[in-house]
Design a protein around this motif. Structure first.
Motif, PDB file in Angstrom:
ATOM      1  N   LEU A 408       0.754  -0.610   0.395  1.00 20.29           N
ATOM      2  CA  LEU A 408       0.259  -0.155   0.156  1.00 20.29           C
ATOM      3  C   LEU A 408       0.754   1.041   0.139  1.00 20.29           C
ATOM      4  O   LEU A 408       0.605   2.468   0.610  1.00 20.29           O
ATOM      5  CB  LEU A 408      -0.983   0.019   1.417  1.00 20.29           C
ATOM      6  CG  LEU A 408      -1.782  -1.663   1.666  1.00 20.29           C
ATOM      7  CD1 LEU A 408      -3.071  -1.163   2.540  1.00 20.29           C
ATOM      8  CD2 LEU A 408      -2.713  -1.177   0.338  1.00 20.29           C
ATOM      9  N   HIS A 440      -5.065  -2.378   8.848  1.00 16.54           N
ATOM     10  CA  HIS A 440      -5.606  -2.911   6.970  1.00 16.54           C
ATOM     11  C   HIS A 440      -6.604  -3.085   7.256  1.00 16.54           C
ATOM     12  O   HIS A 440      -6.786  -4.372   7.378  1.00 16.54           O
ATOM     13  CB  HIS A 440      -5.153  -3.333   6.526  1.00 16.54           C
ATOM     14  CG  HIS A 440      -4.961  -3.201   5.166  1.00 16.54           C
ATOM     15  ND1 HIS A 440      -3.954  -3.910   4.183  1.00 16.54           N
ATOM     16  CD2 HIS A 440      -6.048  -2.554   4.539  1.00 16.54           C
ATOM     17  CE1 HIS A 440      -5.036  -4.693   2.816  1.00 16.54           C
ATOM     18  NE2 HIS A 440      -6.418  -3.209   3.234  1.00 16.54           N
ATOM     19  N   ALA A 499      -7.488   3.224   1.558  1.00 15.65           N
ATOM     20  CA  ALA A 499      -6.411   2.539  -0.008  1.00 15.65           C
ATOM     21  C   ALA A 499      -6.464   1.564  -0.397  1.00 15.65           C
ATOM     22  O   ALA A 499      -7.300  -0.103  -0.062  1.00 15.65           O
ATOM     23  CB  ALA A 499      -5.616   2.222   1.518  1.00 15.65           C
ATOM     24  N   PRO A 501      -4.663  -1.213  -2.575  1.00 14.25           N
ATOM     25  CA  PRO A 501      -3.266  -1.619  -3.094  1.00 14.25           C
ATOM     26  C   PRO A 501      -3.127  -0.809  -4.310  1.00 14.25           C
ATOM     27  O   PRO A 501      -3.255  -0.340  -5.624  1.00 14.25           O
ATOM     28  CB  PRO A 501      -3.685  -3.242  -3.879  1.00 14.25           C
ATOM     29  CG  PRO A 501      -5.248  -3.193  -3.122  1.00 14.25           C
ATOM     30  CD  PRO A 501      -6.119  -1.797  -3.181  1.00 14.25           C
ATOM     31  N   ASP A 502      -1.324  -1.560  -4.248  1.00 17.40           N
ATOM     32  CA  ASP A 502      -0.992  -0.473  -5.328  1.00 17.40           C
ATOM     33  C   ASP A 502      -1.375  -1.815  -6.489  1.00 17.40           C
ATOM     34  O   ASP A 502      -1.286  -3.329  -6.642  1.00 17.40           O
ATOM     35  CB  ASP A 502       0.892  -0.604  -4.988  1.00 17.40           C
ATOM     36  CG  ASP A 502       1.313  -0.292  -3.769  1.00 17.40           C
ATOM     37  OD1 ASP A 502       0.094   0.706  -3.145  1.00 17.40           O
ATOM     38  OD2 ASP A 502       1.798  -0.318  -3.335  1.00 17.40           O
TER      39      ASP A 502
END
Length: 508
Positions: A408, A440, A499, A501-502
């Protein structure tokens, strides 16, 4: 109206099947008198049809009547039937009766969705009573089988599994209402509520109390504090409660019972507080059944004393059963309820139904079954920080490393800024010990900073030349939600934001 129509159709179908059985036996007896013996194979379908469409009591009546009529007709009344034919007829009806019991047993494990249930219905359906304060035109649920709250009607937090069911009685129409609720709280916690209201206008009062509980839970009150405020809310909603309770006429007194529990999936600890009512039951993963002893408290609206809370550990996979009923403690068999909960059940829905059956002879009851889950180190990280301004830099480092491990990194700039402001405020305005925690959960990041002070921060708009007062303003702009919750050791300030995820890096 739909539920009332179903009830009438079930009653008419039961009467129709009994009439058919009687007419079929009469026709067979009349024809046998003329020397003609004939058997209608449709009698085999009667118990099966009743088990598929009617409640258990009525289907049992139909099956027993069919079996008794077949034995009486072909075993004694009709002469000239061979022994093999008599055995075949009676055996066919007996097997049909046994098969009908299997069908009804299978119906218990099918999801029940009442036609009148809606996901946003605030309280359980109650009969209309046409009195001031009652909800008009409220349909009455079918007493048998017990209707259930559809799972969609209750919020479904990821840290628990929920199932709720209730059974309504035929006495005191419009004088009692139950409600069940689950409220997502900060820090991935969840609030669990069961309540009942007795008295005139019970439906309207239950809806108002449910809304009040949600409002009080949103400001993160402790369970015992929430019930104290709820007691004041009921006194303001029904100011005549105390006057009626002191007078001779107590039939119009409005009283309410409520149990509020907060489950923390990080510590696997549950805090409960409640008024006078049945104690909750806990089923551990190994099948052991225990009850939670709550401090005795009068119903809401009938006390000025503060409430007390009790804590209990709930390992992952435990089942917590919260329920209300209209019977006294002497009438209920607690051993029967314990035995029912000790039996392994395929689902929480089946647990609720078993509990309702064990709560007899209570004419009305509501059950909320909860299966707990826990959050582990893969989704939670915590660090103890010293009361030193240099700890802000260490906090940002911890956050950056943990978000990189979780994939993240895109959320790191926002999270670092929120954590910097929270930790700075704790160091400057609060007292040690200071702890930073990152959660998270369900696609969100929750930043929490706990300290030993009970002073609550307040959001304000800083003037142009003010040197401070902008920390919470920045947090409020970056976070989707933020707030403060107090405990016996201090307070926790938290902020939550989404948030994502990448995205995986693409190679040429």
């Amino acid at each position: 109206m739909t539920t009332m129509t179903v009830t009438r159709l079930n009653g008419r179908l039961c009467a129709l099947l009994i009439v058919y059985i009687g007419a079929s036996c009469a026709v067979q007896l009349e024809e046998s008198a003329g020397g003609l013996v004939r058997w209608s194979g449709l009698s085999v379908l009667v118990p099966v049809t009743a088990a598929a469409l009617l409640p258990l009591r009525r289907s049992l009546i139909i099956g027993i009547v069919t079996l008794a009529a077949s034995i009486a007709t072909y075993g004694f009344a009709i002469r000239g039937v061979s022994a093999g034919g008599r055995t075949a007829v009676i055996a066919a009806v007996a097997l049909s009766f046994v098969f009908s019991l299997v069908i009804y047993r299978a119906r218990r494990y099918l999801p029940y969705v009442p036609a009148t249930a809606t996901p946003d219905r605030p309280t359980l359906p109650r009969p209309a009573n046409r009195q001031a304060g009652n909800v008009p035109d409220t349909p009455r649920a079918v007493p048998v089988p017990p209707p259930g709250i559809v799972p969609a009607a209750l919020p479904q937090p990821a840290v628990v599994e929920l199932a709720g069911h209730y059974r309504t009685g035929c006495d005191h129409l419009g004088m009692r209402a139950h409600w069940l609720d689950a409220i997502p709280l900060s820090g991935a916690r969840v609030g669990l509520v069961v309540g009942t209201v007795t008295g005139p206008g019970a439906d309207a009062t239950a809806a108002e109390l449910r809304a009040a509980v949600r409002t009080l839970a949103d400001i993160d009150l402790q369970p015992e504090e929430l019930l104290t405020h709820l007691n004041d809310v009921l006194a303001r909603l029904r100011p005549d409660i105390r006057t009626l309770r002191q007078g001779n006429d107590t039939q119009t007194t409005v009283s309410a019972e409520c149990l509020y529990a907060v489950y923390d999936p990080i510590t696997c600890h549950c805090t409960l507080a409640g008024t006078e009512g049945p104690p909750p039951a806990v089923v551990t993963p190994d099948g052991a059944v225990t009850t939670v002893d709550l401090p005795e408290s009068p119903p809401l609206g009938q006390t000025d004393l503060p409430f007390e809370a009790t804590g209990v550990g709930l390992p992952e996979g435990s089942r917590l059963l919260l329920y209300t009923h209209s019977a006294t403690a002497d009438e209920l068999d607690s051993q029967k309820l314990t035995s029912a909960l000790a039996q392994p059940e395929p689902s929480l829905d089946a647990t609720c139904r078993s509990a309702l059956d064990a709560l007899l002879p209570a004419p009305e009851a509501a059950v909320l079954a909860v299966r707990t889950h826990a959050l582990d180190t893969h989704t939670v990280a915590a660090w103890d920080l010293p009361a030193d301004p240099a700890a802000v830099s260490h906090a940002r480092t911890h956050i950056t490393e943990k978000l990189a491990a979780w994939g993240l990194t895109d959320a790191a700039p926002t999270t670092e800024l929120i954590v910097s402001e929270l930790v700075t405020n704790a160091i400057r305005h609060a007292e040690p010990p200071i702890q930073l925690r990152l959660i998270h959960h369900a696609g969100s990041l929750v930043c929490e900073v706990a300290d030993g002070s009970s002073t609550s921060p307040h959001l304000r708009r800083a003037c142009t030349f003010d040197e401070n007062g902008r920390g919470l303003f920045i947090i409020a702009q970056l976070a989707e939600r933020w707030g403060t919750r107090h405990n016996h050791h201090g307070k926790t300030i938290w902020a939550e934001h989404t948030a994502t995820p990448d995205e995986p890096a693409t190679t040429a």
